[in-house]
Scaffold this motif. Structure first.
Motif, PDB file in Angstrom:
ATOM      1  N   ILE A 175      -4.978   6.759  -1.112  1.00 62.57           N
ATOM      2  CA  ILE A 175      -4.408   5.444  -0.814  1.00 62.57           C
ATOM      3  C   ILE A 175      -4.547   4.550  -2.032  1.00 62.57           C
ATOM      4  O   ILE A 175      -5.591   4.536  -2.682  1.00 62.57           O
ATOM      5  N   ARG A 176      -3.484   3.847  -2.340  1.00 68.85           N
ATOM      6  CA  ARG A 176      -3.577   2.810  -3.365  1.00 68.85           C
ATOM      7  C   ARG A 176      -2.998   1.527  -2.798  1.00 68.85           C
ATOM      8  O   ARG A 176      -2.042   1.540  -2.031  1.00 68.85           O
ATOM      9  N   TRP A 200      -4.887  -3.020  -8.827  1.00 67.89           N
ATOM     10  CA  TRP A 200      -4.828  -1.810  -8.010  1.00 67.89           C
ATOM     11  C   TRP A 200      -6.209  -1.461  -7.476  1.00 67.89           C
ATOM     12  O   TRP A 200      -7.199  -1.559  -8.182  1.00 67.89           O
ATOM     13  N   GLY A 201      -6.227  -0.999  -6.232  1.00 67.98           N
ATOM     14  CA  GLY A 201      -7.437  -0.450  -5.629  1.00 67.98           C
ATOM     15  C   GLY A 201      -7.107   0.911  -5.051  1.00 67.98           C
ATOM     16  O   GLY A 201      -5.992   1.137  -4.576  1.00 67.98           O
ATOM     17  N   PHE A 202      -8.055   1.828  -5.135  1.00 70.40           N
ATOM     18  CA  PHE A 202      -7.813   3.204  -4.705  1.00 70.40           C
ATOM     19  C   PHE A 202      -8.919   3.682  -3.778  1.00 70.40           C
ATOM     20  O   PHE A 202     -10.078   3.282  -3.919  1.00 70.40           O
ATOM     21  N   SER A 203      -8.554   4.578  -2.874  1.00 68.53           N
ATOM     22  CA  SER A 203      -9.531   5.281  -2.054  1.00 68.53           C
ATOM     23  C   SER A 203      -8.892   6.571  -1.559  1.00 68.53           C
ATOM     24  O   SER A 203      -7.684   6.768  -1.695  1.00 68.53           O
ATOM     25  N   SER A 204      -9.708   7.438  -1.007  1.00 72.13           N
ATOM     26  CA  SER A 204      -9.179   8.668  -0.426  1.00 72.13           C
ATOM     27  C   SER A 204     -10.066   9.076   0.737  1.00 72.13           C
ATOM     28  O   SER A 204     -11.214   8.640   0.843  1.00 72.13           O
ATOM     29  N   ALA A 241      -9.571   0.497  -0.122  1.00 71.78           N
ATOM     30  CA  ALA A 241      -8.659   0.352  -1.267  1.00 71.78           C
ATOM     31  C   ALA A 241      -8.317  -1.121  -1.495  1.00 71.78           C
ATOM     32  O   ALA A 241      -8.276  -1.597  -2.637  1.00 71.78           O
ATOM     33  N   ALA A 279       0.837  -1.200   0.000  1.00 71.41           N
ATOM     34  CA  ALA A 279       0.000   0.000   0.000  1.00 71.41           C
ATOM     35  C   ALA A 279       0.874   1.252   0.000  1.00 71.41           C
ATOM     36  O   ALA A 279       2.012   1.233   0.468  1.00 71.41           O
ATOM     37  N   CYS A 338     -11.325  -2.893  -2.997  1.00 73.23           N
ATOM     38  CA  CYS A 338     -11.443  -2.548  -4.429  1.00 73.23           C
ATOM     39  C   CYS A 338     -10.453  -3.366  -5.253  1.00 73.23           C
ATOM     40  O   CYS A 338     -10.804  -3.892  -6.314  1.00 73.23           O
ATOM     41  N   ALA A 339      -9.222  -3.455  -4.776  1.00 75.73           N
ATOM     42  CA  ALA A 339      -8.205  -4.227  -5.505  1.00 75.73           C
ATOM     43  C   ALA A 339      -8.588  -5.701  -5.582  1.00 75.73           C
ATOM     44  O   ALA A 339      -8.445  -6.332  -6.636  1.00 75.73           O
ATOM     45  N   LEU A 373      -7.918   2.534   3.896  1.00 74.73           N
ATOM     46  CA  LEU A 373      -7.010   1.484   3.437  1.00 74.73           C
ATOM     47  C   LEU A 373      -7.782   0.196   3.175  1.00 74.73           C
ATOM     48  O   LEU A 373      -7.586  -0.464   2.144  1.00 74.73           O
TER      49      LEU A 373
END
Length: 163
Positions: free
Chosen positions: A52-53, A60-64, A80, A20, A83-84, A77
């Motif tokens: 965050i990736r 890959w998974g992403f969030s913020s 993310a 991460a 998602c991944a 986290l």
């Protein structure tokens, strides 16, 4: 916030079950506009958050989030990573392995940053007013003058599970 953001990011990254990267970004802006000796615009804003990736099973998974608490970052986290995981089942091609690199560590501050940061808003406004007035009185043919000042301070912290 009692603990520094980099310490919190490091703790959250250490708990990650997957690779991460957590990127903190804080932007503070101030804008001053003076015309004919009068303040026309004064604006100040602060924005901050963490992107965050995560890499799970080649996807890959992403969030913020703008929630900078440890719990808020752990939740982002987790999102993310979820998602991944969801994308990894759908992907035909995957990221096999990230290259091993030597990461930069330290605090990097540009010359003049601290001095400008230490100036009060009133001092900055005073400089803008003086500059605008000096322009206006430089010639009797000048009917109107305008002067502006804009600044942007950015702080960034990047933490990965690589260390």
């Amino acid at each position: 916030m009692n603990k520094s953001i980099s310490e919190i990011l490091e703790r959250v990254a250490q708990k990650s079950p997957a690779w991460a990267e957590l990127r903190y970004h804080r932007r503070e802006t101030q804008n001053i506009q003076v015309q004919k000796g009068m303040l026309k615009n004064l604006r100040s804003s602060v924005q901050s958050g963490v992107g965050i990736r995560a890499l799970v099973d080649g996807a890959w998974g992403f969030s913020s989030t703008s929630d900078l608490t440890e719990k808020g970052l752990e939740k982002a986290l987790k999102l993310a990573i979820e998602c991944a995981k969801g994308l990894s089942a759908l992907k035909k091609a995957s990221v096999k392995k990230l290259p091993t690199v030597r990461l930069a560590r330290g605090e990097f501050i540009l010359d003049g940053y601290e001095a400008l940061r230490a100036m009060t808003l009133e001092e900055k406004l005073g400089h803008v007013l003086k500059t605008e007035q000096a322009t206006r009185v430089a010639s009797p043919t000048i009917q109107s003058a305008s002067c502006g000042y804009s600044e942007m301070f950015e702080d960034k912290v990047v933490v990965t599970t690589d260390g």
